[in-house]
Design an enzyme around this catalytic site. Structure first.
Site, PDB file in Angstrom:
ATOM      1  N   GLU A  98       0.825  -1.212   0.000  1.00  0.00           N
ATOM      2  CA  GLU A  98       0.000   0.000   0.000  1.00  0.00           C
ATOM      3  C   GLU A  98       0.860   1.262   0.000  1.00  0.00           C
ATOM      4  O   GLU A  98       0.541   2.242  -0.670  1.00  0.00           O
ATOM      5  CB  GLU A  98      -0.957   0.018   1.197  1.00  0.00           C
ATOM      6  CG  GLU A  98      -2.091  -1.001   1.096  1.00  0.00           C
ATOM      7  CD  GLU A  98      -2.999  -0.790  -0.108  1.00  0.00           C
ATOM      8  OE1 GLU A  98      -3.018   0.319  -0.680  1.00  0.00           O
ATOM      9  OE2 GLU A  98      -3.692  -1.745  -0.500  1.00  0.00           O
ATOM     10  N   ASP A 138      -9.514   5.316  -2.536  1.00  0.00           N
ATOM     11  CA  ASP A 138      -8.353   5.872  -3.236  1.00  0.00           C
ATOM     12  C   ASP A 138      -8.844   6.532  -4.533  1.00  0.00           C
ATOM     13  O   ASP A 138     -10.057   6.655  -4.753  1.00  0.00           O
ATOM     14  CB  ASP A 138      -7.304   4.784  -3.502  1.00  0.00           C
ATOM     15  CG  ASP A 138      -7.751   3.765  -4.546  1.00  0.00           C
ATOM     16  OD1 ASP A 138      -8.928   3.819  -4.976  1.00  0.00           O
ATOM     17  OD2 ASP A 138      -6.932   2.928  -4.942  1.00  0.00           O
ATOM     18  N   TYR A 161      -6.146   6.779   4.340  1.00  0.00           N
ATOM     19  CA  TYR A 161      -6.369   5.778   3.296  1.00  0.00           C
ATOM     20  C   TYR A 161      -5.637   4.470   3.621  1.00  0.00           C
ATOM     21  O   TYR A 161      -6.228   3.388   3.610  1.00  0.00           O
ATOM     22  CB  TYR A 161      -5.931   6.287   1.906  1.00  0.00           C
ATOM     23  CG  TYR A 161      -5.728   5.125   0.973  1.00  0.00           C
ATOM     24  CD1 TYR A 161      -6.833   4.482   0.415  1.00  0.00           C
ATOM     25  CD2 TYR A 161      -4.460   4.585   0.745  1.00  0.00           C
ATOM     26  CE1 TYR A 161      -6.676   3.346  -0.359  1.00  0.00           C
ATOM     27  CE2 TYR A 161      -4.287   3.443  -0.019  1.00  0.00           C
ATOM     28  CZ  TYR A 161      -5.395   2.832  -0.570  1.00  0.00           C
ATOM     29  OH  TYR A 161      -5.246   1.690  -1.314  1.00  0.00           O
TER      30      TYR A 161
HETATM   31  N1  ADE Z   1      -4.065  -0.168  -5.337  1.00  0.00           N
HETATM   32  C1  ADE Z   1      -3.690   0.153  -4.075  1.00  0.00           C
HETATM   33  N2  ADE Z   1      -3.908  -0.867  -3.231  1.00  0.00           N
HETATM   34  C2  ADE Z   1      -4.422  -1.870  -3.970  1.00  0.00           C
HETATM   35  C3  ADE Z   1      -4.866  -3.170  -3.680  1.00  0.00           C
HETATM   36  N3  ADE Z   1      -4.796  -3.642  -2.446  1.00  0.00           N
HETATM   37  N4  ADE Z   1      -5.373  -3.901  -4.687  1.00  0.00           N
HETATM   38  C4  ADE Z   1      -5.419  -3.392  -5.910  1.00  0.00           C
HETATM   39  N5  ADE Z   1      -5.011  -2.197  -6.267  1.00  0.00           N
HETATM   40  C5  ADE Z   1      -4.520  -1.430  -5.294  1.00  0.00           C
END
Ligand code: ADE
Ligand code: SF4
Length: 359
Positions: free
Chosen positions: A59, A159, A141
Site C-alpha cells: 500500500e 483511493d 487511506y
Molecule cells: N491499489 C492500491 N492498493 C491496492 C490493492 N490492495 N489492490 C489493488 N489495487 C490497489
C-alpha cells in the site's frame, strides 16, 4: 395520486442509487487480479489471512504509483527484507537505495521509521485503522486499507480509483476534490462483511472496467444502477476541476567526471525534497533562470536540460559536465563509477541527469 408521487420520489435526482456490494463481490470472485501481496478471494474465504507487513508495504508503494511500476520493487523488498523486523534492522541508506526510482522518497523514510516503530512494539502491526494511523507514513487511506484487507474492519477504503468509480456511479456534477466526504459516506454505507475483498474489488474495478480513459459498462457488475452508464457518456465523469498550471523552477546540475568515468555524488540535505537521497551537486532551484555559478574552475560543458515533474512544480535543470583530476572537487561526497549507479540511492531526476552525460 399518492402512488404516483411516491414513484416520482424514488426517481428523484437526490435519491442516489446504492451500490450493489454483493454483485461487485461476485464479480471479484471471478476476476480478482493476481497480485503478489494479495490473498485470492477463494483462499480468503477459507480463512487465509493476508500478511499485514506485505499489505502495508504494497500500500505504501502503491501510493501515487501503478501496480505495474510497483511489482518488481515489491518483490525486491520482500526477498531482501521478508518481515518487518528485517526491514527495521536495515540501514536507512540501503532502504533508500532499494527505493530509488519509485519516487516520493518521504515514503521510503517513513517506511523505515514505521518498521522500527512496529518492531519496537513486538513486531505486530496494530489491527484497527485508528491505531494504524498513528504510525509514520500511514494516513487515513492506508490505515483503512490495511484494517479492511487484513482484518475485515468494516471501513470505507477510498483511493483515486474508488473516487472515479463513485463519481461515475453517482454521476456527481462536482469535481471529486469538492465531494470527497459524500463519496466516502456513500461507500461507507454499503461496506459488506467481506470488507477487505470489497475494498480490493472497488480498486480492481477502477483499474480495469472503470478505467480513467475508458469504461466497459456492459461487463460491469454495477451497470444496472450506474448513473454515468445511463448517460451513455460514462467517461464524462468525474467532471474535471479547472487546474492551475504547475509553476516552473530552474536550476543547474554539476557533474564532475574523472578519467575513468566515475562522477562525484553527494548526499542530499536531511530535509526537503529528495532528502537524504544521492545526487550530483547543483544550484538552488529558483523561480527564475540564473547564470550557472560553476563550483570549481574547470572546462564546464553544457549537456542539455533535464525536465522533471514534481507534485508542486516542474523543474528544468541545466546539466553541466567537466572532466577533472581533482581528488575531491566538492565539499562532501564520493566518486561513483557508472557500474555502481544502479546501487546508489539516485532518484529518477538524477538518473536522467547522469544519462545526459553518457551520450
Ligand atoms: N491499489 C492500491 N492498493 C491496492 C490493492 N490492495 N489492490 C489493488 N489495487 C490497489
Ligand atoms: Fe464505471 Fe460503467 Fe461500471 Fe458505471 S457501469 S461503474 S461507469 S464501468
Amino acid at each position: 395520486m399518492p402512488e404516483l408521487r411516491s414513484r416520482q420520489k424514488t426517481q428523484n435526482q437526490n435519491d442516489d442509487p446504492a451500490l450493489d456490494a454483493h454483485a461487485l463481490l461476485a464479480w471479484y470472485d471471478r476476476h480478482a487480479r493476481n497480485l503478489p501481496w494479495r490473498v485470492a478471494p477463494h483462499e480468503r474465504a477459507k480463512g487465509v489471512q493476508p500478511d499485514p507487513y506485505r499489505v502495508w508495504l504494497s500500500e505504501i508503494m502503491l501510493q501515487q504509483t501503478t501496480v505495474a511500476a510497483v511489482r518488481d520493487y515489491y518483490l525486491k523488498f520482500t526477498t531482501r527484507w521478508p518481515d518487518v523486523a528485517a526491514l527495521a534492522a536495515a540501514p536507512l541508506d540501503d532502504v533508500l537505495a532499494a527505493w530509488a526510482g519509485l519516487g516520493y522518497y518521504a515514503r521510503a523514510r517513513n517506511l523505515h521509521a514505521c518498521a522500527q516503530k512496529v518492531a519496537e512494539r513486538d513486531g505486530r502491526f496494530p489491527t484497527s485503522a485508528d491505531e494504524l494511523q498513528a504510525l509514520p507514513g500511514i494516513g487515513p487511506y492506508t490505515a483503512a486499507a490495511i484494517a479492511a484487507i487484513c482484518y475485515d474492519e468494516p471501513i470505507a477504503v477510498v483511493d483515486g480509483n474508488v473516487e472515479r468509480v463513485m463519481a461515475r456511479f453517482l454521476a456527481l456534477d462536482k469535481p471529486v476534490r469538492e465531494v470527497k466526504d459524500d463519496i466516502r459516506s456513500a461507500v461507507q454505507a454499503v461496506v459488506p462483511g467481506r470488507s477487505g475483498d470489497f475494498a480490493q474489488a472497488m480498486m480492481d474495478l477502477g483499474a480495469s472496467l472503470c478505467a480513467p480513459r475508458a469504461a466497459s459498462c456492459m461487463l460491469c457488475p454495477l451497470q444496472p444502477d450506474c448513473r454515468a452508464a445511463a448517460t451513455g457518456q460514462p467517461t464524462d465523469y468525474p467532471v474535471k476541476a479547472v487546474k492551475a498550471d504547475r509553476p516552473v523552477r530552474y536550476g543547474h546540475a554539476f557533474v564532475a567526471r574523472r578519467a575513468d568515468g566515475a562522477v562525484w555524488l553527494t548526499k542530499r540535505p536531511e530535509k526537503g525534497l529528495l532528502a537524504k537521497m544521492a545526487g550530483v551537486p547543483g544550484s538552488d532551484w529558483q523561480d527564475d533562470k540564473t547564470a550557472p555559478a560553476h563550483p570549481i574552475s574547470a572546462d564546464w560543458k553544457y549537456r542539455g536540460t533535464v525536465v522533471h515533474v514534481f507534485t508542486h512544480f516542474r523543474l528544468e535543470l541545466d546539466v553541466w559536465v567537466a572532466d577533472t583530476d581533482v581528488q575531491q572537487p566538492f565539499e562532501a561526497g564520493w566518486w561513483s563509477a557508472p557500474k555502481q549507479w544502479p546501487g546508489e540511492a539516485l532518484p529518477s531526476l538524477f538518473k536522467k541527469v547522469l544519462a545526459t552525460t553518457q551520450k
